[in-house]
Design an enzyme around this catalytic site. Sequence first.
Site, mmCIF file in Angstrom:
data_model
loop_
_atom_site.group_PDB
_atom_site.id
_atom_site.type_symbol
_atom_site.label_atom_id
_atom_site.label_comp_id
_atom_site.label_asym_id
_atom_site.label_seq_id
_atom_site.Cartn_x
_atom_site.Cartn_y
_atom_site.Cartn_z
ATOM 1 N N GLY A 187 -14.728 3.133 11.311
ATOM 2 C CA GLY A 187 -14.723 3.956 10.109
ATOM 3 C C GLY A 187 -13.354 4.404 9.633
ATOM 4 O O GLY A 187 -13.249 5.438 8.967
ATOM 5 N N ASN A 233 -11.563 2.975 7.299
ATOM 6 C CA ASN A 233 -11.581 2.919 5.828
ATOM 7 C C ASN A 233 -12.303 4.132 5.251
ATOM 8 O O ASN A 233 -11.840 4.728 4.275
ATOM 9 C CB ASN A 233 -12.251 1.622 5.348
ATOM 10 C CG ASN A 233 -11.271 0.475 5.298
ATOM 11 O OD1 ASN A 233 -10.413 0.425 4.424
ATOM 12 N ND2 ASN A 233 -11.365 -0.433 6.253
ATOM 13 N N LEU A 263 -22.015 -4.127 8.863
ATOM 14 C CA LEU A 263 -22.196 -5.512 9.309
ATOM 15 C C LEU A 263 -23.568 -6.102 8.976
ATOM 16 O O LEU A 263 -23.817 -7.273 9.243
ATOM 17 C CB LEU A 263 -21.929 -5.624 10.810
ATOM 18 C CG LEU A 263 -20.477 -5.340 11.213
ATOM 19 C CD1 LEU A 263 -20.321 -5.375 12.726
ATOM 20 C CD2 LEU A 263 -19.516 -6.331 10.561
ATOM 21 N N LYS A 264 -24.437 -5.303 8.403
ATOM 22 C CA LYS A 264 -25.770 -5.818 8.051
ATOM 23 C C LYS A 264 -25.797 -6.228 6.590
ATOM 24 O O LYS A 264 -25.074 -5.665 5.777
ATOM 25 C CB LYS A 264 -26.833 -4.734 8.289
ATOM 26 C CG LYS A 264 -26.857 -4.215 9.704
ATOM 27 C CD LYS A 264 -27.509 -5.217 10.613
ATOM 28 C CE LYS A 264 -27.480 -4.750 12.057
ATOM 29 N NZ LYS A 264 -27.927 -5.738 12.997
ATOM 30 N N ASN A 285 -17.699 -3.791 -1.448
ATOM 31 C CA ASN A 285 -17.384 -4.152 -0.065
ATOM 32 C C ASN A 285 -15.893 -4.453 0.026
ATOM 33 O O ASN A 285 -15.267 -4.835 -0.961
ATOM 34 C CB ASN A 285 -18.184 -5.387 0.360
ATOM 35 C CG ASN A 285 -17.974 -5.707 1.827
ATOM 36 O OD1 ASN A 285 -17.983 -4.809 2.683
ATOM 37 N ND2 ASN A 285 -17.753 -6.973 2.151
ATOM 38 N N HIS A 298 -13.155 -6.756 2.308
ATOM 39 C CA HIS A 298 -13.067 -7.860 3.262
ATOM 40 C C HIS A 298 -11.590 -8.089 3.601
ATOM 41 O O HIS A 298 -10.757 -8.160 2.690
ATOM 42 C CB HIS A 298 -13.683 -9.124 2.651
ATOM 43 C CG HIS A 298 -13.716 -10.259 3.621
ATOM 44 N ND1 HIS A 298 -14.643 -10.336 4.648
ATOM 45 C CD2 HIS A 298 -12.908 -11.343 3.764
ATOM 46 C CE1 HIS A 298 -14.405 -11.427 5.362
ATOM 47 N NE2 HIS A 298 -13.361 -12.058 4.848
ATOM 48 N N ASP A 320 -20.169 -11.854 1.315
ATOM 49 C CA ASP A 320 -18.796 -11.972 0.785
ATOM 50 C C ASP A 320 -18.695 -12.832 -0.473
ATOM 51 O O ASP A 320 -17.646 -13.444 -0.714
ATOM 52 C CB ASP A 320 -17.854 -12.562 1.863
ATOM 53 C CG ASP A 320 -17.765 -11.694 3.103
ATOM 54 O OD1 ASP A 320 -17.866 -10.460 2.973
ATOM 55 O OD2 ASP A 320 -17.602 -12.247 4.203
ATOM 56 N N GLU A 359 -5.779 -2.118 3.374
ATOM 57 C CA GLU A 359 -7.178 -1.779 3.078
ATOM 58 C C GLU A 359 -7.302 -0.296 2.731
ATOM 59 O O GLU A 359 -8.035 0.089 1.817
ATOM 60 C CB GLU A 359 -8.067 -2.082 4.286
ATOM 61 C CG GLU A 359 -8.239 -3.555 4.575
ATOM 62 C CD GLU A 359 -9.267 -3.798 5.678
ATOM 63 O OE1 GLU A 359 -10.355 -3.215 5.633
ATOM 64 O OE2 GLU A 359 -8.968 -4.578 6.601
HETATM 65 C C1 GRF Z 1 -12.334 -3.662 7.863
HETATM 66 O O1 GRF Z 1 -11.408 -4.603 8.299
HETATM 67 C C2 GRF Z 1 -13.049 -4.142 6.631
HETATM 68 O O2 GRF Z 1 -12.273 -4.991 5.847
HETATM 69 C C3 GRF Z 1 -14.209 -4.888 7.194
HETATM 70 O O3 GRF Z 1 -14.595 -4.166 8.336
HETATM 71 C C4 GRF Z 1 -13.471 -3.469 8.857
HETATM 72 C C5 GRF Z 1 -13.874 -2.032 9.005
HETATM 73 O O4 GRF Z 1 -12.867 -1.303 9.628
HETATM 74 N N1 GRF Z 1 -15.270 -5.062 6.239
HETATM 75 P P1 GRF Z 1 -12.990 0.277 9.765
HETATM 76 O O5 GRF Z 1 -14.292 0.562 10.505
HETATM 77 O O6 GRF Z 1 -12.974 0.856 8.400
HETATM 78 O O7 GRF Z 1 -11.795 0.660 10.572
#
Ligand code: GRF
Length: 209
Positions: free
Chosen positions: A16, A18, A94-95, A111, A113, A154, A183
């Site tokens: 988490g 992000n 991831l789902k 999303n 990526h 994606d 990110e």
């Molecule tokens: C990130 O690299 C994002 O791009 C991908 O999953 C990862 C999540 O990282 N979809 P975090 O849990 O936010 O550290």
Amino acid sequence: MNNPPLRLAAMASGTGTNLGAILDNIKKGLLNCEMRLVLSNNSNAGALHIARAYGIVAIHLSKEQFPGQNEFDDRLLQLLQEYQVEMIVLAGYLKKLSSKVVRAYKHKILNIHPALLPSFGGKGMYGHRVHQAVLDYGCKVSGVTVHLIDDEYDSGPPIMQRCVPVQFDDTADTLAARILQEEHKIYSDVIQLFAERRVEIHGRKVIIK
Ligand code: GRF
């Protein structure tokens, strides 16, 4: 005229970071958003702990509780409605979301990526697998894509992409860390554009006004 704060929910499966960056920017007043709800399929996800530390409602919602797709979707949509969520931010979720949910929030699910889509994306391409594949190919740049969600992994239209250089001595770890820093910036930049109602979607073309 000022726009009212954009009401968000986040869905995350993992650490988490992000989500943490977004919440930090909301707290600093850099994002005109309210995080109404954080959901995770993993009861012990770091994302749930981070959300709670910010005083945000954080709920474990998984297929173990609702094995049927319809029951799961109904509960998810009920929660989103209850918390008056306008947009969903996937942050390491991831789902796959069902078509029913994607339709209910058409063009309203984001999303992130950690590569330049459509390269190095799709089913099973997450975490270090992405970065290792970039290194194995010998790419000189990788990057980040923030995109809309559609029915496939994606594959929705990109909203913003940024390049991150690959260095000759990178490992999947060092590349992942450099990309993660980007990110943490780009996701908030995109969310703020939505909060300012500056994003127009024309088929696969996303225009920033
Ligand atoms: C990130 O690299 C994002 O791009 C991908 O999953 C990862 C999540 O990282 N979809 P975090 O849990 O936010 O550290």
